[in-house]
Design an enzyme around this catalytic site. Sequence first.
Site, short mmCIF file in Angstrom:
data_model
loop_
_atom_site.label_atom_id
_atom_site.label_comp_id
_atom_site.label_asym_id
_atom_site.label_seq_id
_atom_site.Cartn_x
_atom_site.Cartn_y
_atom_site.Cartn_z
NE ARG A 94 7.84 13.57 1.98
CZ ARG A 94 8.24 14.53 2.85
NH1 ARG A 94 7.27 15.26 3.11
NH2 ARG A 94 9.36 14.48 3.43
CB CYS A 132 5.15 27.45 -8.34
SG CYS A 132 4.89 26.80 -10.02
CE LYS A 172 14.78 12.47 -7.03
NZ LYS A 172 14.17 11.33 -7.56
CG ASP A 173 16.51 15.60 -3.24
OD1 ASP A 173 15.50 15.44 -3.82
OD2 ASP A 173 17.18 14.81 -2.53
NE ARG A 209 10.06 13.34 -11.79
CZ ARG A 209 10.45 11.85 -12.13
NH1 ARG A 209 10.17 11.51 -13.26
NH2 ARG A 209 10.55 11.32 -10.76
NE ARG A 210 9.56 9.08 -9.24
CZ ARG A 210 10.58 9.18 -8.10
NH1 ARG A 210 10.18 9.11 -6.75
NH2 ARG A 210 11.82 8.90 -8.28
NE ARG A 269 10.55 7.30 -0.96
CZ ARG A 269 11.11 7.73 -1.89
NH1 ARG A 269 10.21 7.34 -3.01
NH2 ARG A 269 12.26 8.02 -2.45
N1 PBG Z 1 13.26 12.88 -3.48
C1 PBG Z 1 13.86 12.23 -2.57
C2 PBG Z 1 15.26 11.44 -3.48
N2 PBG Z 1 16.07 12.30 -3.68
C3 PBG Z 1 17.14 11.92 -4.69
C4 PBG Z 1 16.76 10.38 -4.64
C5 PBG Z 1 17.46 9.34 -5.40
C6 PBG Z 1 18.61 9.66 -6.07
C7 PBG Z 1 18.38 10.43 -7.41
O1 PBG Z 1 17.17 10.64 -7.85
O2 PBG Z 1 19.64 11.09 -7.88
C8 PBG Z 1 15.51 10.30 -3.99
C9 PBG Z 1 14.54 9.10 -3.83
C10 PBG Z 1 13.78 8.72 -4.94
O3 PBG Z 1 13.28 9.76 -5.84
O4 PBG Z 1 13.21 7.55 -5.13
#
Ligand code: PBG
Length: 305
Positions: A146, A237, A80-81, A128-129, A152
Site C-alpha cells: 500500500r 462491493c 479509477k479511484d 484485480r492485479r 510503493r
Molecule cells: N490506486 C492508486 C492509483 N490511482 C491512480 C493511479 C495511477 C494513475 C491511473 O491509474 O490513472 C494509482 C497508482 C497505481 O495504480 O499504481
Amino acid sequence: MTKTIRIGTRDSELALWQAHTVQRKLEALGYDTELISVKSTGDLILDKPLYELGITGIFTKTLDVAMINGTVDIAVHSMKDVPTKLPQGIIQAAVLERAASEDIFVFRDGKNADDFNAKTTIATGSLRRKAQWLNRYPYHQVVDLRGNVNTRLQKVADNDWTGAIFAKAGLERINLKPENHIVLDWMIPAPAQGAMVIAAMQNDTYSREACAQLNHADSALATYVEREFLSTLEGGCTAPIGAYAEIKENRIYFKGVLFSLDGSEKMEIEESVPVSECRNFGTLCALKILEGGGRALMEAIKKEL
Ligand SMILES: NCc1[nH]cc(CCC(=O)O)c1CC(=O)O
C-alpha cells in the site's frame, strides 16, 4: 463575472501533478485558479489492504466533503479511484484525454520475466492485479503493498520481493521511469485506469462550463462504458474486475474480466459495437458475464471478503 476556481486535490506527488495539469489548462483558457490540497483517509491508513477498509471512495471522500462545504469548487481525481456512484450534487465535469492505461511490472533488480520461478514473490495491494497475476502464475506468492506511488517504489527497493505492479500512467506522470520494468500487455487494466476526471458541483455553472472545455469525448465514452460494466457487476462491493474500452473508427471495442479472488476462475467478454449503439453497452456486457456464471462468482467473492 470573473471568479477564482479553487481546485481541490490530494497531496501526493501524483495527485499534485494531475491538479497542476488541470490548473495550467484552465489558466490557458483564461480562468483564474487556486490549488488547495487535502489529506485523504486513503493516504493516512497504510497498514491495511484497501479492500479490508470496506469504504468506497476512500481517496475521494475528503474532496467530496470539501466541495459540498464550499471550500473548493472542483476536484481532480485519478478516475479509477472514483466510485461509480457520485455523491448527490456532485457531477463529472470533464474527463481529460486518457494517458497510458496499462499496468507495468517493476523489478527490484536486474531481472526479467524469464527469471520468474516458483519462488517468485510479487507485491500489490490490488485484488484485480493479484487475481490476474495468480491466474497466470499460480505458484507465485503475492504480498500486500500500500501507499502512494513513491512509497510503493521505495518499499520495492527495501524488500526482497521480485517486484511490484504499478499503473504506467502514474509513474510516467511523476517522471519515474524505473529502469527494469516490463509492460503487462496481457493484464486488463482497472476501469478508467490512466484517465483523469474533474468533479464539480451540479449547481456551479461557472466551473462546469470552464471544465467542459477540457473534456475529451472518446476518453469520456470509453471510461463510461468501463465504469458501467463495473457498477453492473459489483453492485456496491469490491471484486477483481478489469475493463478496457477503445474507440476506433466509430466503433467501441470492449474487453472485460471478472476473476475469483485466488485467480483460479476467470470469466471474460470481448465485444464491439458501433458508437451509435453505445447505450447500455457496458451493462449488457456485464449482464452476459453475470448470466454465464458471474453471479455465483460474485456471491462467493462477497462471502470471502
Ligand atoms: N490506486 C492508486 C492509483 N490511482 C491512480 C493511479 C495511477 C494513475 C491511473 O491509474 O490513472 C494509482 C497508482 C497505481 O495504480 O499504481
